[in-house]
Design an enzyme around this catalytic site. Structure first.
Site, PDB file in Angstrom:
ATOM      1  N   THR A  24      32.405  89.263   9.495  1.00 18.00           N
ATOM      2  CA  THR A  24      31.526  90.678   9.052  1.00 18.00           C
ATOM      3  C   THR A  24      32.504  91.811   9.434  1.00 18.00           C
ATOM      4  O   THR A  24      33.159  91.774  10.472  1.00 18.00           O
ATOM      5  CB  THR A  24      30.211  90.544   9.465  1.00 18.00           C
ATOM      6  OG1 THR A  24      30.203  90.869  10.890  1.00 18.00           O
ATOM      7  CG2 THR A  24      29.567  89.452   8.921  1.00 18.00           C
ATOM      8  N   GLY A  25      32.471  92.794   8.289  1.00 18.13           N
ATOM      9  CA  GLY A  25      33.160  93.937   8.803  1.00 18.13           C
ATOM     10  C   GLY A  25      34.626  94.030   8.901  1.00 18.13           C
ATOM     11  O   GLY A  25      35.483  94.219   9.861  1.00 18.13           O
ATOM     12  N   SER A  28      38.697  96.588   7.579  1.00 16.27           N
ATOM     13  CA  SER A  28      39.229  97.553   8.437  1.00 16.27           C
ATOM     14  C   SER A  28      39.227  97.044   9.968  1.00 16.27           C
ATOM     15  O   SER A  28      38.416  96.182  10.128  1.00 16.27           O
ATOM     16  CB  SER A  28      38.826  98.851   8.275  1.00 16.27           C
ATOM     17  OG  SER A  28      37.517  98.978   8.943  1.00 16.27           O
ATOM     18  N   GLY A  29      40.219  97.784  10.529  1.00 15.61           N
ATOM     19  CA  GLY A  29      40.236  97.514  12.190  1.00 15.61           C
ATOM     20  C   GLY A  29      40.200  96.199  12.370  1.00 15.61           C
ATOM     21  O   GLY A  29      41.057  95.182  12.080  1.00 15.61           O
ATOM     22  N   GLY A 141      21.241  76.779   9.988  1.00 13.00           N
ATOM     23  CA  GLY A 141      21.147  75.582   9.528  1.00 13.00           C
ATOM     24  C   GLY A 141      22.417  75.148   8.795  1.00 13.00           C
ATOM     25  O   GLY A 141      22.383  73.746   8.496  1.00 13.00           O
ATOM     26  N   TYR A 179      25.019 103.616  21.102  1.00 15.88           N
ATOM     27  CA  TYR A 179      25.953 102.810  20.906  1.00 15.88           C
ATOM     28  C   TYR A 179      25.973 101.709  21.855  1.00 15.88           C
ATOM     29  O   TYR A 179      26.101 100.527  21.838  1.00 15.88           O
ATOM     30  CB  TYR A 179      27.359 103.413  20.659  1.00 15.88           C
ATOM     31  CG  TYR A 179      28.546 102.478  20.590  1.00 15.88           C
ATOM     32  CD1 TYR A 179      28.907 101.730  19.475  1.00 15.88           C
ATOM     33  CD2 TYR A 179      29.477 102.408  21.644  1.00 15.88           C
ATOM     34  CE1 TYR A 179      29.913 100.809  19.145  1.00 15.88           C
ATOM     35  CE2 TYR A 179      30.535 101.464  21.475  1.00 15.88           C
ATOM     36  CZ  TYR A 179      30.641 100.705  20.250  1.00 15.88           C
ATOM     37  OH  TYR A 179      31.889  99.907  20.258  1.00 15.88           O
TER      38      TYR A 179
END
Length: 311
Positions: A24-25, A28-29, A141, A179
């Site tokens: 996920t995500g 980028s980065g 699952g 954060y």
């Protein structure tokens, strides 16, 4: 030596042909660097983000590699539980009966605006913690035997506690505290997941979290107020700043290295185990967060204890 995450982690000779990973995500980065590394090692990578063009670019990079890695892109908004469910459904369609081998809960960010989601939850907490909690719950699952779940936390988790009332409000909002709270939640979630998998699941699935380092080049610092974001940009030009590839090395290490195949419920940095904060290690705090997260999402508690089990 090439400055690839897999080489930094010492696993560049490993092969993941036949395995499927969801990162996920990953447009980028460190998410992007992780996805590309897994592709170079031969995995099929489900790339996730919100921008179709960025996703297509990462997929093309992986598909064009000299190894056997392949990729596909799935868009999903992590502030929307229906979007998270759609990502889980798409992952299931891809993996079929084989199951998902690697789940990277990496998506997240630092958000300056004080706002509540449609669930009535502070935005940072929902995107950075509740969304990966929900995604993992929906895919439990569908994990393959010996699958590995890897969650991106941060050293920012230190020095804070999770006020479960505060996540339902934006009164006296602090973007930094929000954060910190979300990154502490990531560490507690990964530890509690590891404990529950060990006690209630016999497939050998593991769960760990890690700190990727301070990475000015990742795009994270674009969310900071102007003086701090400017300072971070300058930091990115210094030789000691962590690059996205270096930040992704621990993620790739946790996904591939034989020596951590049985490690679970732990926290890592620089491809080594590291003690998280006292609060992150508190079993009761982990348990409270796990239960509260299910309540906030309105879902059944995943891997719930049997009657008579101690919390």
């Amino acid at each position: 030596m090439r400055n690839y995450p897999e080489d930094i982690a010492g696993v560049g000779d490993e092969r993941l042909v036949g395995e499927t990973a969801l990162v996920t995500g990953s447009t980028s980065g460190i998410g992007r660097e992780t996805a590309r590394a897994l592709g170079r090692l031969g995995a099929h990578v489900i790339v996730h983000g919100r921008d179709e063009d960025d996703g297509a670019e990462v997929v093309d990079e992986i598909d064009a590699g000299v190894n056997e890695g392949t990729a596909e892109f799935v868009a999903a908004d992590f502030a929307d539980p229906e979007g998270v469910s759609a990502l889980a459904d798409a992952t299931r369609r891809t993996t079929g009966d084989e199951g998902l081998d690697l789940l990277f809960n990496n998506a997240g960010g630092y958000f300056r605006e004080a706002r509540l989601t449609d669930l009535g939850v502070e935005y940072t907490f929902q995107v950075n913690h509740l969304a990966p909690y929900q995604l993992t719950a929906e895919l439990l699952g569908d994990l393959a035997d010996d699958a590995r779940v890897i969650t991106t936390s941060s050293e920012a988790h230190r020095g804070d506690q999770i006020d479960l009332d505060a996540v339902r409000s934006v009164d006296e909002f602090s973007s930094w505290r929000a954060y910190q709270r979300s990154k502490l939640a990531n560490a507690q979630f990964a530890a509690e997941l590891g404990s529950r998998l060990r006690e209630r699941d016999d497939r050998g699935v593991t769960s760990n979290s890690f700190h990727p380092g301070a990475i000015p080049g990742s795009g994270f610092f674009r969310h900071l107020p102007a003086p701090l974001s400017g300072a971070a940009s300058a930091l990115g030009r210094l030789p000691f700043a962590t690059t996205p590839a270096e930040g992704a090395a621990t993620a790739v290490y946790l996904a591939v290295a034989d020596e951590v195949a049985d490690a679970t419920g732990r926290y890592f940095a620089d491809c080594r185990e590291k003690k998280p904060s006292t609060e992150a290690q508190d079993p009761r705090a982990q348990h409270r967060l796990w239960e509260a997260s299910a309540e906030l999402l309105g879902i059944d508690e995943p891997l719930a204890p049997s009657a008579g089990d101690e919390p």
